[in-house]
Design a protein around this motif. Structure first.
Motif, PDB file in Angstrom:
ATOM      1  N   ASP A 155       0.833  -1.203   0.000  1.00  0.00           N
ATOM      2  CA  ASP A 155       0.000   0.000   0.000  1.00  0.00           C
ATOM      3  C   ASP A 155       0.867   1.253   0.000  1.00  0.00           C
ATOM      4  OD1 ASP A 155      -2.339  -1.436  -0.048  1.00  0.00           O
ATOM      5  OD2 ASP A 155      -2.624  -1.388   2.117  1.00  0.00           O
ATOM      6  N   GLY A 156       0.495   2.201  -0.847  1.00  0.00           N
ATOM      7  CA  GLY A 156       1.206   3.461  -0.935  1.00  0.00           C
ATOM      8  C   GLY A 156       2.504   3.406  -1.717  1.00  0.00           C
ATOM      9  N   ARG A 157       2.815   2.256  -2.301  1.00  0.00           N
ATOM     10  CA  ARG A 157       4.082   2.099  -3.027  1.00  0.00           C
ATOM     11  C   ARG A 157       3.859   1.840  -4.514  1.00  0.00           C
ATOM     12  NH1 ARG A 157       8.814   3.381  -1.360  1.00  0.00           N
ATOM     13  NH2 ARG A 157       9.761   1.546  -2.250  1.00  0.00           N
ATOM     14  N   ASP A 158       2.721   2.262  -5.064  1.00  0.00           N
ATOM     15  CA  ASP A 158       2.488   2.054  -6.495  1.00  0.00           C
ATOM     16  C   ASP A 158       3.679   2.555  -7.303  1.00  0.00           C
ATOM     17  OD1 ASP A 158       0.138   0.677  -6.553  1.00  0.00           O
ATOM     18  OD2 ASP A 158      -1.124   2.381  -7.082  1.00  0.00           O
ATOM     19  N   GLY A 159       4.021   1.782  -8.315  1.00  0.00           N
ATOM     20  CA  GLY A 159       5.150   2.102  -9.166  1.00  0.00           C
ATOM     21  C   GLY A 159       6.418   1.372  -8.740  1.00  0.00           C
ATOM     22  N   TRP A 160       6.471   0.911  -7.498  1.00  0.00           N
ATOM     23  CA  TRP A 160       7.655   0.236  -6.964  1.00  0.00           C
ATOM     24  C   TRP A 160       7.313  -1.202  -6.600  1.00  0.00           C
ATOM     25  CZ3 TRP A 160      12.280   2.628  -7.007  1.00  0.00           C
ATOM     26  CH2 TRP A 160      12.252   4.009  -7.178  1.00  0.00           C
ATOM     27  N   LEU A 161       8.131  -2.102  -7.075  1.00  0.00           N
ATOM     28  CA  LEU A 161       7.908  -3.505  -6.779  1.00  0.00           C
ATOM     29  C   LEU A 161       9.253  -4.229  -6.799  1.00  0.00           C
ATOM     30  CD1 LEU A 161       5.593  -5.564  -6.314  1.00  0.00           C
ATOM     31  CD2 LEU A 161       5.633  -5.992  -8.763  1.00  0.00           C
ATOM     32  N   ARG A 162       9.549  -4.936  -5.754  1.00  0.00           N
ATOM     33  CA  ARG A 162      10.764  -5.740  -5.697  1.00  0.00           C
ATOM     34  C   ARG A 162      10.379  -7.166  -6.079  1.00  0.00           C
ATOM     35  NH1 ARG A 162      15.649  -5.926  -1.662  1.00  0.00           N
ATOM     36  NH2 ARG A 162      15.826  -3.898  -2.621  1.00  0.00           N
ATOM     37  N   ILE A 163      11.070  -7.699  -7.068  1.00  0.00           N
ATOM     38  CA  ILE A 163      10.803  -9.055  -7.533  1.00  0.00           C
ATOM     39  C   ILE A 163      12.010  -9.917  -7.175  1.00  0.00           C
ATOM     40  CG2 ILE A 163      10.333 -10.527  -9.531  1.00  0.00           C
ATOM     41  CD1 ILE A 163       9.049  -8.065 -10.857  1.00  0.00           C
TER      42      ILE A 163
END
Length: 166
Positions: A155-163
């Motif tokens: 939540d609140g981190r749209d645009g950021w994703l650690r894969i």
């Protein structure tokens, strides 16, 4: 299609391909990154037939094993075609788009990934934004039926994703 409901994966995946022919997209640079035994295919906005031809040259016509496919052109149906997906052995797919400009990812592209790429294998769809074109895929019954899961940013981190790359 999903007009407020669950996508019809079978009907969407069965649609005929209409490959991208836009000149600017044809100048895009797609590449395969390999590091410590892991492979990630970055599809850029590449035309699917050119990307498929490059994969065929690498594999001699077989499937290319990749640990992650950064889905071409934000998941545009014109860049995620049956011919391309049939050449990939992959279970993890990253979509990078907020959906605001062209409403990507296209439901047809996601459905083809679920049905055509590595049939019968569990899949993970990584979305870097929660938006209408991505949240429709988080329906529990749909995920159970087609054997996949969805990963979204915190939540609140749209645009950021650690894969993670196990």
């Amino acid at each position: 299609e999903a007009f407020g409901g669950v996508p019809d994966v079978e009907a969407l995946a069965a649609r005929a391909d209409k490959p991208d022919r836009a000149v600017p997209n044809g100048t895009s640079i797609a590449f395969l990154a390999e590091w410590r035994g892991r492979r990630v295919l970055f599809g850029a906005d590449a035309h699917p037939d050119l990307l498929a031809a490059a994969i065929e040259r690498l594999t001699g016509g077989g499937r290319l094993r990749v640990d992650l496919f950064k889905v071409a052109h934000h998941g545009s149906a014109a860049n995620v075609t049956t011919g391309l997906l049939e050449l990939l052995d992959c279970e993890r797919f990253a979509f990078s788009t907020d959906g605001s400009k062209h409403a990507h990812p296209d439901a047809e592209a996601v459905a083809k990934i679920l049905r055509i790429c590595s049939p019968g294998q569990p899949k993970t769809l990584y979305f870097n934004y929660r938006q209408p074109g991505t949240t429709i895929w988080a329906e529990p019954a749909l995920m159970a039926r087609y054997g996949y899961r969805c990963i979204f940013p915190d939540d609140g981190r749209d645009g950021w994703l650690r894969i993670p790359m196990p």
